[in-house]
Write a protein that holds these residues in place. Structure first.
Motif, short mmCIF file in Angstrom:
data_model
loop_
_atom_site.label_atom_id
_atom_site.label_comp_id
_atom_site.label_asym_id
_atom_site.label_seq_id
_atom_site.Cartn_x
_atom_site.Cartn_y
_atom_site.Cartn_z
N ALA A 34 0.84 -1.20 0.00
CA ALA A 34 0.00 0.00 0.00
C ALA A 34 0.88 1.25 0.00
O ALA A 34 0.59 2.25 -0.69
N THR A 35 1.97 1.20 0.76
CA THR A 35 2.87 2.35 0.83
C THR A 35 3.48 2.65 -0.54
O THR A 35 3.53 3.80 -0.98
N THR A 36 3.96 1.59 -1.21
CA THR A 36 4.58 1.78 -2.51
C THR A 36 3.59 2.37 -3.51
O THR A 36 3.92 3.29 -4.26
N THR A 74 1.73 7.01 -6.63
CA THR A 74 0.63 7.89 -6.98
C THR A 74 0.99 9.37 -6.80
O THR A 74 0.62 10.20 -7.61
N ILE A 75 1.70 9.69 -5.73
CA ILE A 75 1.95 11.12 -5.49
C ILE A 75 3.21 11.62 -6.19
O ILE A 75 3.51 12.81 -6.14
N MET A 124 9.67 8.10 -0.10
CA MET A 124 9.78 7.18 -1.23
C MET A 124 9.53 7.91 -2.54
O MET A 124 10.27 7.74 -3.53
N ALA A 125 8.48 8.72 -2.55
CA ALA A 125 8.15 9.44 -3.79
C ALA A 125 9.26 10.42 -4.17
O ALA A 125 9.46 10.69 -5.35
N SER A 126 9.99 10.93 -3.16
CA SER A 126 11.08 11.86 -3.46
C SER A 126 12.11 11.20 -4.37
O SER A 126 12.65 11.85 -5.27
#
Lengths: 599, 223
Positions: free
Chosen positions: A15-17, A22-23, A288-290
């Motif tokens: 779910a985190t990944t 997504t963001i 993570m998204a960074s």
């Protein structure tokens, strides 16, 4: 039943990944990376998001008198960061000290004592959020909202600004400037953090995280109302307040300072397994998204995947280990009290349950613990002090790796890029290539700044711990005997020296030494990592790009991922293994004895 | 420190002065937005969208009085009640104004001694001679307010509660079984029993089944 624990852990990580993926486009669009070539001050990147963000920031920046000033040199950017941190510190200190004179203090809480106030101000301004205060008994709702919540946003935003500067260093060529702190700050606060916090906060509130203008409800105890006939039953004051809004940003901004003393283990901060998932997702997704956004910014997504892979390589083994440690029975307890059933079954949880909540169980408590220490969040849903010795070691070491495995929002990835520069440099020396990363030559000045980023946190941590150990009165702050007591001291300075903020809570860190020492550690570490990172951004932005040649070391390969991960592990191990041997490792090696452990 | 090539003279004080106005203005503006508008807006939104959940998930008795919060455990010690986990909050157990755990180390003698005492008490209270004791019933939670125990910890207490209340074992056991909350979607969290909700259900079972009001969260009691 261990299968269900692993399924849960895997589900949360997936779910985190997904959330991070997504963001990513959103995060990537928040910062303007290119130079303001035409000097018009208008956003040159198109798209509805950038335009509407421009419309929101314009009035604010006009009022601040900086709408037309789009660009700063690294020195100016650094000064702006320092001033903004200083002003935030002053405002927070004022709010805490003048609490009784200010409105929205219905329980008439007194002024926060100087030591605690100084420590708390340093703690929140530096994105550490070490909790020297006892939330519900010390701080008014006004202090929580206007003081803590605000710094949760601003310290996280500052971290992302530093990352943006570093990225501009790679993206720009021959540029004397690296963007404007004020533009970056407003864009990331209003364009990313605030909308995300609203979303997460409402989801949390729907599940039972309280959000109210009231401060509490008096409740008569059920047992006493019925048994003590004639007598007035004793009541408990159930404390509520504007909690969901603060918890959302404390997780998203990897801050970690709780509304309540028990932080994210309090049922009003984290009432269900679903909110637990949400909170884990919230603390990991921006870091993570960074990484993925980094790949987009530098125009080579493989570079982002490589950075994310580096973090994953450092993170996942520790997830497996800590879940193992915490779901296994405590052998010391088993030896002392054989009649306790510590096995996990469908009807009960086993493992280490002291300091853990039944609704989470040891597996997702362990996952939360490793996530909160890998990121610099520091919020907890279980008491790390009561973790198994090796479980505690994992949490401590994740902090001591310098908060680059996910790390703080912005600063974590920026720190890993500093490690990457070191890896490139070392690899370059080994094979005689001139070290370069993403087309920029890495020379001695960048390396010097990079070494400051790498070495200040361990130095602060170890010097602080050593000082605590040689001052008998201060070492006595540890509540547990023997090696575990040493772990409490080491954890405290690791947490402050790496801006994490979680604690082995048994430590009563209320003396002047502890409050001021930890405050100094937090400030030193934060500023002496942020400012050199800004400096690296400035140095790199001024350079020309070197064309890729057959001699260029590819920085997106598995080999390179292992090289960077190795550098992180090596620095972390060389700095901390001796200290860890005295604490958690010595504790884990004690033989279980019937009738209790060591005195 | 940061400067790139010193192409122009460094005038630090001028640089600092230039940044003062944006520092103050933006700190105030962002404080108003994230410190006032955001929490106030969130409170209004949460109040209208989730009035019960955002007000503390309060449980109301049949007469409309607040009996507690579904999420916050209460201390129970008498034989007629299901007991929750030991609590290390503040100076009294289950004190919502001073949440927290014991922070005892896993190998500490203080910890193992305390657990041994609790285990002896559980054994004495419930006269379980043979069965082992589930670990959650003798360890303190992180918050000191944990409202839940494991299904096994609840089932262990069925006989004592039934005897003290003059009910059939089977009836109480059914009550417990009906109140086991499963893991969310079968994956997240652990099966558990809410002690306060269970005890309130017991109480209304006692008073002739007037427990319709207790089926869920009540309304906010006070302004």
């Amino acid at each position: 039943m261990m299968i269900s624990a692993w399924t849960e852990v895997a589900a949360i990580l997936m779910a985190t990944t997904l959330a991070a993926i997504t963001i990513t486009p959103w995060l990537a669009a928040v910062f303007r990376m290119g130079a303001d070539s035409d000097g018009s001050g208008e956003p040159e990147t198109d798209g509805w998001f950038s335009r509407s963000l421009g419309a929101i920031q314009r009035p604010l920046l006009r009022a601040a008198g900086v709408w037309h000033i789009r660009e700063m040199t690294a020195t100016e950017y650094g000064i702006a960061i320092l001033l903004f941190h200083g002003a935030g510190f002053g405002l927070l200190l004022f709010l805490l000290r003048c609490q009784p004179l200010l409105p929205w203090n219905p329980d008439r809480l007194p002024s926060v004592p100087w030591l605690i106030a100084l420590n708390t101000a340093a703690s929140f301004v530096t994105n550490t959020n070490w909790q020297a205060y006892g939330g519900e008994t010390t701080l008014s709702p006004l202090s929580q909202a206007l003081g803590l919540t605000v710094q949760n946003f601003l310290s996280a935003a500052s971290g992302l600004c530093v990352l943006a500067v570093l990225v501009r260093g790679f993206v720009r060529r021959g540029s004397p400037t690296i963007g404007s702190f004020w533009h970056d700050l407003v864009r990331v606060t209003l364009g990313l953090l605030l909308p995300l916090a609203i979303l997460v906060g409402l989801l949390l509130a729907s599940q039972g995280v309280v959000q109210s203008f009231d401060t509490g409800v008096d409740v008569p105890l059920v047992e006493e109302t019925l048994t003590a006939a004639g007598e007035a039953p004793s009541t408990r004051r159930v404390v509520i307040g504007p909690v969901a809004s603060q918890v959302a940003i404390k997780q998203l901004g990897t801050n970690g300072g709780g509304y309540f003393n028990a932080n994210g283990s309090h049922p009003f901060e984290n009432p269900t397994p679903l909110t637990n998932l949400l909170e884990i997702v919230a603390m990991l997704m921006i870091p993570m998204a960074s990484c993925l956004a980094f790949g987009r910014w530098v125009g080579d997504r493989r570079q982002g995947y490589a950075l994310l892979a580096t973090m994953a390589v450092l993170f996942l083994p520790f997830v497996v280990l800590i879940v193992r440690f915490e779901t296994s029975p405590n052998p010391w307890l088993a030896a002392a009290v054989p009649s306790i059933d510590q096995a996990t079954s469908s009807e009960q949880d086993g493992g280490s349950l002291e300091g853990k909540e039944v609704r989470f169980g040891p597996a997702s408590s362990a996952l939360f613990a490793v996530a909160t220490t890998a990121t610099s969040c520091g919020g907890v849903n279980a008491m790390h002090d009561s973790f198994s010795p090796l479980g505690g070691l994992v949490t401590m070491w994740m902090i001591q790796l310098g908060e680059v495995v996910f790390g703080g929002v912005g600063t974590g990835l920026a720190g890993l890029v500093a490690y990457t520069l070191v890896a490139v440099f070392v690899a370059g020396l080994m094979v005689g290539r001139s070290p370069e990363y993403l087309g920029k030559k890495i020379e001695s000045r960048e390396m010097k700044m990079g070494m400051i980023v790498l070495l200040v946190p361990p130095i602060v941590t170890l010097v602080g711990t050593a000082a605590a150990c040689v001052l008998p009165a201060e070492a006595a702050a540890a509540s547990n005997p023997g090696p575990h007591g040493f772990s409490e001291l080491l954890y405290a300075f690791s947490s402050a020296g790496n801006n994490n903020g979680s604690a082995f809570g048994g430590l009563s860190a209320t003396s002047a030494f502890w409050t001021l020492g930890l405050a100094a550690a937090m400030l030193t570490s934060r500023l002496l990592t942020m400012l050199p990172l800004v400096a690296i951004g400035g140095l790199l932005a001024a350079k020309r790009t070197v064309a890729e040649s057959p001699g260029t070391l590819p920085t997106h390969t598995p080999l390179f991922v292992l090289l960077v991960a190795g550098a992180v592990i090596l620095v972390g191990a060389l700095s901390f293994v001796p200290a860890l041997a005295l604490g958690p490792i010595a504790e884990a090696l004690q033989p279980p004895a019937a009738g209790g452990g060591p005195r | 420190m940061p400067p790139p090539e010193a192409s122009r003279p460094l005038d630090l004080s001028a640089m600092i002065l230039r940044q003062l106005r944006p520092t103050i203005t933006l700190l105030i503006a962002l404080t108003v937005i994230t410190g006032v508008l955001y929490p106030v807006g969130m409170t209004l939104a949460a109040k209208s969208l989730f009035p019960l959940a955002s007000a503390g998930s309060l449980l109301l008795g049949s007469d409309g009085t607040v009996r507690g919060s579904l999420l916050i455990g209460q201390p129970f010690t008498g034989p007629r009640w299901f007991h929750g986990r030991p609590s290390a909050s503040g100076t009294t157990p289950y004190d919502p104004t001073a949440s927290g755990g014991s922070n005892l180390g896993p190998t500490s003698a203080a910890f193992t001694t305390l657990v041994a005492e609790r285990a002896a008490a559980v054994r004495r209270d419930n006269s379980t001679d043979t069965a082992t004791i589930p670990v959650d019933l003798v360890t303190a939670s992180a918050s000191g307010l944990d409202p839940h125990i494991s299904p096994r910890a609840a089932l262990l207490q069925v006989r004592r509660v039934a005897t003290a209340r003059g009910l059939a074992d089977e009836e109480v056991r059914r009550l417990v079984a009906a109140r086991i909350e499963p893991a969310f979607l079968g994956i997240l969290g652990r099966p558990r029993v809410n002690v306060l909700a269970l005890n309130l259900a017991l109480e209304s079972l006692d008073s002739g089944g007037a427990m319709a009001e207790l089926s869920g969260e009540g309304n906010r009691p006070q302004p």
